[in-house]
Design a protein around this motif. Sequence first.
Motif, PDB file in Angstrom:
ATOM      1  N   THR A   1       9.694 -75.925  36.009  1.00 48.50           N
ATOM      2  CA  THR A   1       8.755 -75.967  37.123  1.00 48.50           C
ATOM      3  C   THR A   1       7.590 -75.024  36.844  1.00 48.50           C
ATOM      4  OG1 THR A   1      10.426 -74.629  38.146  1.00 48.50           O
ATOM      5  CG2 THR A   1       9.973 -76.768  39.136  1.00 48.50           C
ATOM      6  N   THR A   2       7.902 -73.989  36.058  1.00 48.10           N
ATOM      7  CA  THR A   2       6.822 -73.084  35.689  1.00 48.10           C
ATOM      8  C   THR A   2       6.237 -73.615  34.395  1.00 48.10           C
ATOM      9  OG1 THR A   2       8.093 -71.270  36.584  1.00 48.10           O
ATOM     10  CG2 THR A   2       6.234 -70.686  35.198  1.00 48.10           C
TER      11      THR A   2
ATOM     12  N   SER B   1      11.339 -67.406  38.270  1.00 46.89           N
ATOM     13  CA  SER B   1      10.234 -67.496  39.231  1.00 46.89           C
ATOM     14  C   SER B   1      10.658 -66.981  40.606  1.00 46.89           C
ATOM     15  CB  SER B   1       9.735 -68.939  39.328  1.00 46.89           C
ATOM     16  OG  SER B   1       9.284 -69.378  38.068  1.00 46.89           O
TER      17      SER B   1
ATOM     18  N   ASP C   1       5.749 -64.023  34.506  1.00 46.05           N
ATOM     19  CA  ASP C   1       6.823 -65.024  34.472  1.00 46.05           C
ATOM     20  C   ASP C   1       6.317 -66.152  33.582  1.00 46.05           C
ATOM     21  OD1 ASP C   1       8.773 -66.978  35.141  1.00 46.05           O
ATOM     22  OD2 ASP C   1       7.656 -67.554  36.948  1.00 46.05           O
TER      23      ASP C   1
HETATM   24 MG    MG Z   1      10.061 -70.766  36.586  1.00 44.33          MG
END
Ligand code: MG
Length: 337
Positions: A192-193, A173, A213
């Motif tokens: 987190t993504t 990211s 991503d």
């Molecule tokens: Mg990420």
Amino acid sequence: MKFIDEAEITVRSGDGGSGCVSFRRERFLPKGGPDGGDGGKGGDVIIKASSKLHSLYDLESRRYFKAQNGKPGSGNNKSGKKGRDALILVPLGTMIKNLESGELLADLVFDDHQIVLIEGGAGGKGNKYFATSTNRTPRFAQEGQKGTEKRLKLELKLIADVGIIGLPNAGKSTLLSRLSGAHPKIAKYAFTTITPNLGIMLFNDDQALTLADIPGLIEGASSGKGLGHKFLQHIERTTILLHVLDIHRSHSGDILTDFSIVQRELALYHPSLANKDQVIALNKIDIAPVKGGDLEEMRHMFSSRGYECRAISALTGEGLDELEKALHKKVFTASMV
Ligand code: MG
Ligand code: GDP
């Protein structure tokens, strides 16, 4: 905004307007002929891809789309107005299937690419149309044709030039935000993504590459570990992959093992994914020293296996120019064949 990559909607085209029964009545023409106009066609259901959308989110709140009915014809040979079309906007990469049969009805991959999913019903003919030499005063007209209804399943498979893959925390990211104007969530902890992010990388001011991503993969993702590998559907259609590896805190203590974990998960999802062209980014070169062999050794290891390999720091930006050039070249050559 939430990322939604599936939706079920119901669509219905408009009914045709009915034809009109009418006779000309003029002051000095007591027995005027038939002048009933035709009904207007019902509105179509049209689905259109737009590069401004990146999710099927809008379809969560609205699941029923109906085109307008055609207006009836009227006297004086006036045709009814055509019903307004129902226009459904979806992001590029949306596949439209018949919900019941699973049949693929459309796969919209270009901006402004649109198809008429269902035609509106035809308008009925007015009585004027039915006048013949033997029946000069038909007292009937045709009904409009009914519209049709379909239940649809929409599935989004993002279309990007480059799919960014790698284990959680590799810096995917961060790299996306560096290479493009995107602002994905970045943090020290894994996952987190949780939904795919798209970014656009400008190259030479006039050329652009889109990057996707996706959430990090971990060993066993194919059997549902971590976030599973459902998100891999979004790199199925990318031209190439960018594999980001953390040269320090490698997941397994060994960079080649980290690499193989992701490769194996790709292959388990679909062999064609593992065979996609990859550019390797050895990330976090700003942190010294490199554990477990030096950078040159790592580069050599991947280069000798036929991979394009660049050492970078997504944080400081070091090596990113070179990486951009490599990505651009790979996408360009891949799309030539
Ligand atoms: Mg990420
Ligand atoms: P992702 O899970 O692969 O998307 O990784 P993130 O981009 O969320 O980054 C994970 C952590 O690594 C964050 O704390 C980032 O700040 C850090 N990070 C990413 N790239 C670099 C880099 O090049 N150098 C350093 N020192 N840290 C980085």
